[in-house]
Design an enzyme around this catalytic site. Structure first.
Site, PDB file in Angstrom:
ATOM      1  N   GLY A  31     -28.308  23.152  16.383  1.00 27.65           N
ATOM      2  CA  GLY A  31     -28.184  24.250  16.998  1.00 27.65           C
ATOM      3  C   GLY A  31     -27.059  25.039  16.708  1.00 27.65           C
ATOM      4  N   LEU A  33     -27.714  28.279  16.211  1.00 26.84           N
ATOM      5  CA  LEU A  33     -28.732  28.752  14.837  1.00 26.84           C
ATOM      6  C   LEU A  33     -28.525  29.983  14.259  1.00 26.84           C
ATOM      7  CD1 LEU A  33     -32.263  27.684  16.448  1.00 26.84           C
ATOM      8  CD2 LEU A  33     -30.607  26.397  15.266  1.00 26.84           C
ATOM      9  N   HIS A  34     -28.509  30.102  12.910  1.00 29.06           N
ATOM     10  CA  HIS A  34     -28.446  31.534  12.214  1.00 29.06           C
ATOM     11  C   HIS A  34     -29.559  31.598  11.322  1.00 29.06           C
ATOM     12  CE1 HIS A  34     -27.091  28.501   9.232  1.00 29.06           C
ATOM     13  NE2 HIS A  34     -26.377  28.220  10.002  1.00 29.06           N
ATOM     14  N   GLY A  36     -29.845  30.803   8.166  1.00 28.53           N
ATOM     15  CA  GLY A  36     -30.284  29.665   7.504  1.00 28.53           C
ATOM     16  C   GLY A  36     -31.071  28.860   8.055  1.00 28.53           C
ATOM     17  N   HIS A  37     -30.915  28.501   9.211  1.00 21.83           N
ATOM     18  CA  HIS A  37     -31.709  27.666  10.082  1.00 21.83           C
ATOM     19  C   HIS A  37     -33.130  28.428  10.223  1.00 21.83           C
ATOM     20  CE1 HIS A  37     -28.032  26.334  12.022  1.00 21.83           C
ATOM     21  NE2 HIS A  37     -28.475  25.318  11.777  1.00 21.83           N
ATOM     22  N   GLN A 148     -30.476  23.440   1.002  1.00 22.37           N
ATOM     23  CA  GLN A 148     -29.721  23.218  -0.017  1.00 22.37           C
ATOM     24  C   GLN A 148     -28.158  23.388   0.038  1.00 22.37           C
ATOM     25  OE1 GLN A 148     -30.455  21.758  -2.786  1.00 22.37           O
ATOM     26  NE2 GLN A 148     -28.341  22.012  -3.909  1.00 22.37           N
ATOM     27  N   GLN A 153     -26.426  15.667   1.476  1.00 25.77           N
ATOM     28  CA  GLN A 153     -27.034  15.175   2.751  1.00 25.77           C
ATOM     29  C   GLN A 153     -28.740  15.235   2.132  1.00 25.77           C
ATOM     30  OE1 GLN A 153     -27.097  16.614   7.042  1.00 25.77           O
ATOM     31  NE2 GLN A 153     -28.777  18.055   6.343  1.00 25.77           N
TER      32      GLN A 153
END
Ligand code: AMP
Length: 282
Positions: A31, A33-34, A36-37, A148, A153
Site C-alpha cells: 500500500g 501506492l505511488h 511505481g506500483h 526491479q 526480493q
C-alpha cells in the site's frame, strides 16, 4: 472493483476468474501506492485479462526495531487509485485474517536470503517469501508482477518459485523514479526536505558506477570504491552496503562482462533507502 478482506472470499473470486478462462495477473503491495506500483498494475492490465492487487503490511518481514507501526497507510486513496487503474480485485486482509493465530509455517529460501538486505534485516526475506507464497496460494495467478527496485526480493522469489515448482510466471518491471532520479518508494514520505535532497546520493553513486563501467573500468573492487566514495561525500547518508553481485545468486562477482547487479542501501536520517542498476553484458 471488488474489495475483499477474507481469504476464503478471495480464493472463490480468483477461482471464478481463472475458471472462466481469463488470465489472472497479481500485484502484491504494502500500500501507500505511488507511480511505481501503478506501473506494475499497468503491466498486469496489458498482459492479463484480469488483475488482482493485494495491500498488506506484512508484520513478518519487519524486524523488531523497524518501522512496522509507522509504515504509511492510505487505504482510501489507494483503493480509489486502483479503481481508476482498472483493477478487478483488491485484497486487503487484516493481520489476523492472513496469519491464523498459532500459524507456525514459514518459507525459508536459505543462503540467498542472507545476502544484501538480508544481512542488516535478518528474517526479512523469510517474511517476504512466506507471505508471497501464501498470497500465491490464495490468488493462484498466472503472472505476478514485481519491481526491479527490490532486486534482492526478486532473486529470492525467483528461487522460491523455481525450488517449489510454483505454477506462476514472475514478471519484473523497471524502477520508476522521480524526475530528479530518486527511486520511488512508499518510505520517501519519511524524508524531510533536506533529507529528500540528500537521498539523491544513492542514484548519483549508481550513475557514477555506470559511467565508470561505460568508460571501460572492469575492476569490480574499483567500481565499488567509486560508488562508496560518492556516498561518503554526502554527510547526511550512512552506507549499509554497496555491492556488485550476480543478479540471481546475489553473490559477489569478480567480473562484470556477463552483466551484474549494482545495489546500494543507505540510511538517510533514520530512513533506510535502497536502489540498484543492472549493468548489461559487455
Ligand atoms: P511495496 O509496496 O514497497 O512492497 O512494493 C510492492 C511492489 O512494488 C514490489 O514489487 C516493489 O518492487 C514494487 N515497487 C516499489 N517501488 C517501485 C518503483 N520505484 N518502481 C517499480 N516498482 C516498484
Amino acid at each position: 472493483m471488488r474489495h475483499i478482506e477474507s481469504v476464503d472470499e478471495m480464493k472463490a473470486v480468483c477461482r471464478e476468474i481463472t475458471r472462466s478462462g481469463r488470465t489472472l495477473g497479481f500485484v502484491p503491495t504494502m500500500g501507500a501506492l505511488h507511480e511505481g506500483h501503478a506501473s506494475l498494475v499497468r503491466a498486469s492490465r496489458a498482459q492479463c485479462k484480469a488483475t488482482a492487487v493485494s495491500i498488506f503490511v506484512n508484520p513478518l518481514q519487519f524486524g523488531p526495531t523497524e518501522d512496522l507501526d509507522k509504515y504509511p497507510r492510505a487505504m482510501e486513496r489507494d483503493s480509489r487509485l486502483l479503481q481508476e487503474l482498472g483493477v478487478d480485485v483488491l485484497f486487503a486482509p487484516t493481520v489476523a485474517e492472513m496469519y491464523t493465530p498459532g500459524a507456525t509455517t514459514y518459507v525459508e529460501v536459505s543462503e540467498i536470503s542472507n545476502r544484501l538486505d538480508g544481512v542488516s534485516r535478518p528474517g526479512h526475506f523469510r517474511g517476504v517469501a512466506t507471505v508471497v507464497a501464501k498470497l500465491f496460494e490464495i490468488v493462484r495467478p498466472d503472472r505476478a508482477f514485481f519491481g526491479q527496485k527490490d532486486a534482492a526480493q526478486v532473486a529470492v522469489l525467483r528461487r522460491m518459485v523455481r525450488d517449489l515448482a510454483m505454477d506462476v510466471q514472475l514478471v519484473v518491471c523497471p524502477i520508476l523514479r522521480e524526475k530528479d532520479g530518486l527511486a520511488m518508494s512508499s518510505r520517501n514520505v519519511y524524508l524531510s526536505a533536506v533529507e529528500r535532497k540528500e537521498a539523491l546520493v544513492l542514484n548519483r553513486a549508481l550513475m557514477r558506477v555506470q559511467h565508470a563501467a561505460d568508460a571501460g573500468e572492469r575492476d569490480v573492487a574499483r567500481l565499488i570504491e567509486t560508488g562508496k566514495s560518492v556516498i561518503a561525500e554526502e554527510p547526511g547518508a550512512r552506507l549499509d552496503y554497496f555491492a556488485i553481485v550476480d543478479p540471481d545468486a546475489l553473490e559477489a562477482v569478480s567480473d562484470i562482462s556477463r552483466g551484474a547487479l549494482v545495489a546500494v542501501a543507505a540510511y538517510v536520517g533514520s530512513t533506510r533507502l535502497i536502489d540498484n542498476l543492472l549493468l548489461t553484458a559487455r
